[in-house]
Design an enzyme around this catalytic site. Structure first.
Site, short mmCIF file in Angstrom:
data_model
loop_
_atom_site.label_atom_id
_atom_site.label_comp_id
_atom_site.label_asym_id
_atom_site.label_seq_id
_atom_site.Cartn_x
_atom_site.Cartn_y
_atom_site.Cartn_z
N TYR A 109 -27.36 9.26 4.02
CA TYR A 109 -27.68 8.10 4.88
C TYR A 109 -26.78 8.14 6.12
CZ TYR A 109 -23.87 6.33 1.86
OH TYR A 109 -22.71 6.17 1.15
N ASP A 150 -11.87 -1.14 -8.52
CA ASP A 150 -11.85 0.04 -9.39
C ASP A 150 -10.71 0.03 -10.40
OD1 ASP A 150 -14.07 1.11 -8.21
OD2 ASP A 150 -13.11 2.96 -7.54
N GLU A 203 0.85 -1.20 0.00
CA GLU A 203 0.00 0.00 0.00
C GLU A 203 0.88 1.25 0.00
OE1 GLU A 203 -3.28 1.04 -0.08
OE2 GLU A 203 -2.48 3.05 0.25
N GLN A 204 0.53 2.20 -0.86
CA GLN A 204 1.36 3.41 -0.97
C GLN A 204 1.30 4.29 0.29
OE1 GLN A 204 -0.15 5.78 -4.19
NE2 GLN A 204 -2.14 6.08 -3.26
C1 FAD Z 1 -18.99 9.72 -4.52
C2 FAD Z 1 -18.85 8.21 -4.50
C3 FAD Z 1 -19.79 7.44 -3.79
C4 FAD Z 1 -19.67 6.03 -3.76
N1 FAD Z 1 -20.60 5.29 -3.07
C5 FAD Z 1 -20.51 3.93 -3.08
C6 FAD Z 1 -21.48 3.12 -2.36
O1 FAD Z 1 -22.39 3.64 -1.71
N2 FAD Z 1 -21.37 1.75 -2.42
C7 FAD Z 1 -20.36 1.14 -3.11
O2 FAD Z 1 -20.31 -0.12 -3.14
N3 FAD Z 1 -19.42 1.88 -3.78
C8 FAD Z 1 -19.47 3.24 -3.77
N4 FAD Z 1 -18.52 3.99 -4.42
C9 FAD Z 1 -17.43 3.28 -5.13
C10 FAD Z 1 -16.32 2.83 -4.20
O3 FAD Z 1 -15.86 3.92 -3.43
C11 FAD Z 1 -15.16 2.22 -4.99
O4 FAD Z 1 -15.67 1.38 -6.00
C12 FAD Z 1 -14.24 1.42 -4.08
O5 FAD Z 1 -13.54 2.28 -3.19
C13 FAD Z 1 -13.23 0.59 -4.89
O6 FAD Z 1 -12.36 -0.07 -4.01
P1 FAD Z 1 -10.89 -0.46 -4.50
O7 FAD Z 1 -10.28 -1.22 -3.35
O8 FAD Z 1 -10.95 -1.10 -5.81
O9 FAD Z 1 -10.15 0.93 -4.71
P2 FAD Z 1 -9.78 2.05 -3.66
O10 FAD Z 1 -10.78 2.14 -2.57
O11 FAD Z 1 -9.48 3.28 -4.46
O12 FAD Z 1 -8.40 1.51 -3.02
C14 FAD Z 1 -7.21 1.50 -3.75
C15 FAD Z 1 -6.04 1.43 -2.77
O13 FAD Z 1 -4.84 1.31 -3.51
C16 FAD Z 1 -3.89 2.26 -3.02
N5 FAD Z 1 -3.01 2.61 -4.13
C17 FAD Z 1 -3.27 3.40 -5.20
N6 FAD Z 1 -2.21 3.47 -6.02
C18 FAD Z 1 -1.25 2.71 -5.45
C19 FAD Z 1 0.07 2.38 -5.81
N7 FAD Z 1 0.63 2.87 -6.93
N8 FAD Z 1 0.78 1.57 -5.01
C20 FAD Z 1 0.24 1.06 -3.86
N9 FAD Z 1 -1.00 1.36 -3.45
C21 FAD Z 1 -1.75 2.15 -4.25
C22 FAD Z 1 -4.72 3.42 -2.52
O14 FAD Z 1 -3.99 4.20 -1.58
C23 FAD Z 1 -5.90 2.67 -1.88
O15 FAD Z 1 -5.61 2.27 -0.57
C24 FAD Z 1 -18.60 5.39 -4.46
C25 FAD Z 1 -17.67 6.17 -5.16
C26 FAD Z 1 -17.79 7.58 -5.18
C27 FAD Z 1 -16.79 8.40 -5.95
#
Ligand code: FAD
Length: 400
Positions: A218, A296, A35-36
């Site tokens: 919410y 994501d 993790e960064q």
């Molecule tokens: C306004 C908004 C509302 C939302 N509401 C909802 C909801 O109600 N319900 C729902 O299910 N989803 C919701 N989402 C979507 C949800 O927030 C994301 O889909 C979710 O956070 C994706 O998780 P992830 O682990 O893939 O990515 P992230 O949560 O972005 O985690 C990525 C991780 O990787 C780390 N990282 C990044 N680059 C590097 C690197 N180069 N090296 C090492 N580490 C790195 C980051 O620091 C982070 O810890 C919402 C999004 C937005 C914008």
């Protein structure tokens, strides 16, 4: 193929990366997460976890702990942007549990991240490597090397890019992408519940719909906080970031003419952030050799079905099931994962874009047209067809 279980490297300790790590560790795999951030911290925002997500968290043994810090919204309602007229959509409390077996939780993101990280560390205390920014990878000779900032590298048998919407691993696999601006921005803030009038502190999820915008709020964190997300059509803001601040005046202008309860939320938020909502076409493939993507990093979505985080949790669990089924064959395990998740994630990304048009429909401008529109678009039958397939998905029995 060899006869030992693979060592899995994960880039990113967000919701998706930690879910994958936990589900893999629970199946006996060796896992390291890079993790960064120097500290495990989530943005102080909310996330809705529908029953398909809470079912997966239960399967990982963390639902009970999360429930202690979260809220079970009793119901969900839609309100007219201007008049405040209210339509009850569905019961998210007792009825959700009866219908789907699991609750619909509204969760403060730091609570979710902390719960997942604690469970990962119980399985392997040193699994999460902080301050480790991933900058790329190589793969050769049956191994994957994750390249870290400062010239370090980690070597394993498979690499999962769970590094979010601006993924370095995706970029290294497929090159830079060019998302299209959706024409919408999301405002977000978290309001101390104690500052809101009593009629706004109920344990319900509310979705205000209007022409060119919608607002969702919410409760979070045992009811101490109220999450606010306001989405508005606006063409002049292109930065996609959790940390860019905006002013209350600007947000107030974006919601000019909206009901006073919406403005109470805007005034009550100590800080407001704005995020440009980018649209991306679903990808055709996301695995190359021993390297794959998750959450994501692979299928960023507009938030109109509230499924982004839930999809990342589902991805993590299904990935672990695929490794469990083919414990000594990385290529087959990753092909299984890709096949199992392709259609569902694609349908969610496309369905979220369709919901944006529904939430912001011009018919909502006029109260009489709006009533007809809402009665039709949010009828029981319409809701069931939009959400039932999402909420009934079971990570334990889904075909892999
Ligand atoms: C306004 C908004 C509302 C939302 N509401 C909802 C909801 O109600 N319900 C729902 O299910 N989803 C919701 N989402 C979507 C949800 O927030 C994301 O889909 C979710 O956070 C994706 O998780 P992830 O682990 O893939 O990515 P992230 O949560 O972005 O985690 C990525 C991780 O990787 C780390 N990282 C990044 N680059 C590097 C690197 N180069 N090296 C090492 N580490 C790195 C980051 O620091 C982070 O810890 C919402 C999004 C937005 C914008």
């Amino acid at each position: 193929m060899n006869n030992r279980q693979p060592h899995v490297l994960i880039a990113g300790a967000g919701i998706g990366g930690l879910s994958a790590a936990l589900a893999l560790l629970q199946r006996g795999f060796e896992v390291d997460v890079y993790e960064q951030a120097p500290k495990l911290e989530e943005v102080g925002a909310g996330v809705q976890l529908s029953p398909n997500g809470t079912r997966a968290l239960h399967a990982m043994g963390v639902l009970e702990a999360l429930e202690r810090s979260s809220c079970t919204a009793e119901g969900k309602e839609v309100r007219h942007w201007k008049t405040g007229e209210t339509w009850n959509l569905f019961d998210l409390g007792a009825e959700a549990i009866e219908r789907y077996g699991f609750p619909y939780l509204t969760v403060w993101r730091p609570d979710l991240l902390e719960t997942l990280a604690a469970a990962v560390r119980r399985e392997k205390p040193d699994a999460i490597h902080l301050g480790s920014r991933c900058v790329g990878f190589t793969q050769a000779g049956g191994r994957a090397s994750l390249l870290l900032d400062g010239g370090r590298q980690a070597i394993g048998d498979a690499l999962v890019g769970a590094d979010g919407v601006h993924s370095q691993i995706r970029r290294a696999l497929f090159g830079a992408e060019e998302p299209t601006f959706s024409g919408m921005i999301a405002w977000r803030g978290v309001v101390p519940m104690a500052t809101l009038p009593q009629h706004m502190t109920r344990m319900v999820g509310t979705n205000w719909v209007g022409p060119g915008g919608h607002v969702v709020h919410y409760p979070l964190h045992r009811g101490e906080l109220m999450n606010f997300v306001g989405i508005v059509e606006r063409g002049d803001w292109l930065i996609e970031s959790w940390s860019t601040r905006g002013s209350a005046e600007e947000c107030t202008t974006d919601f000019a003419g909206w009901h006073e309860d919406v403005h109470r939320l805007i005034r009550g938020a100590p800080s407001l952030y704005k995020w440009a909502l980018m649209a991306r076409e679903p990808m055709e493939r996301w695995t190359v050799g021993r390297v794959t993507l998750l959450g994501d990093a692979w299928h960023p979505t507009l938030p109109m079905l509230a499924q982004g985080a839930v999809m990342a949790i589902e991805d993590g669990f299904i990935l672990a099931r695929c490794f469990e089924r083919w414990p000594t064959d990385v290529a087959t395990a990753l092909a299984c994962y890709e096949r199992a998740r392709r259609e569902r994630t694609r349908a969610i990304v496309l369905g979220s874009a369709a919901n944006a048009r529904r939430f912001h429909n011009p018919a909502l401008a006029d109260p009489i047209d709006a009533k007809q529109y809402l009665d039709r678009e949010w009828s029981r039958a319409a809701i069931t067809s939009r959400y039932e397939w999402l909420f009934t998905y079971d990570v334990l029995s889904a075909e892999i």
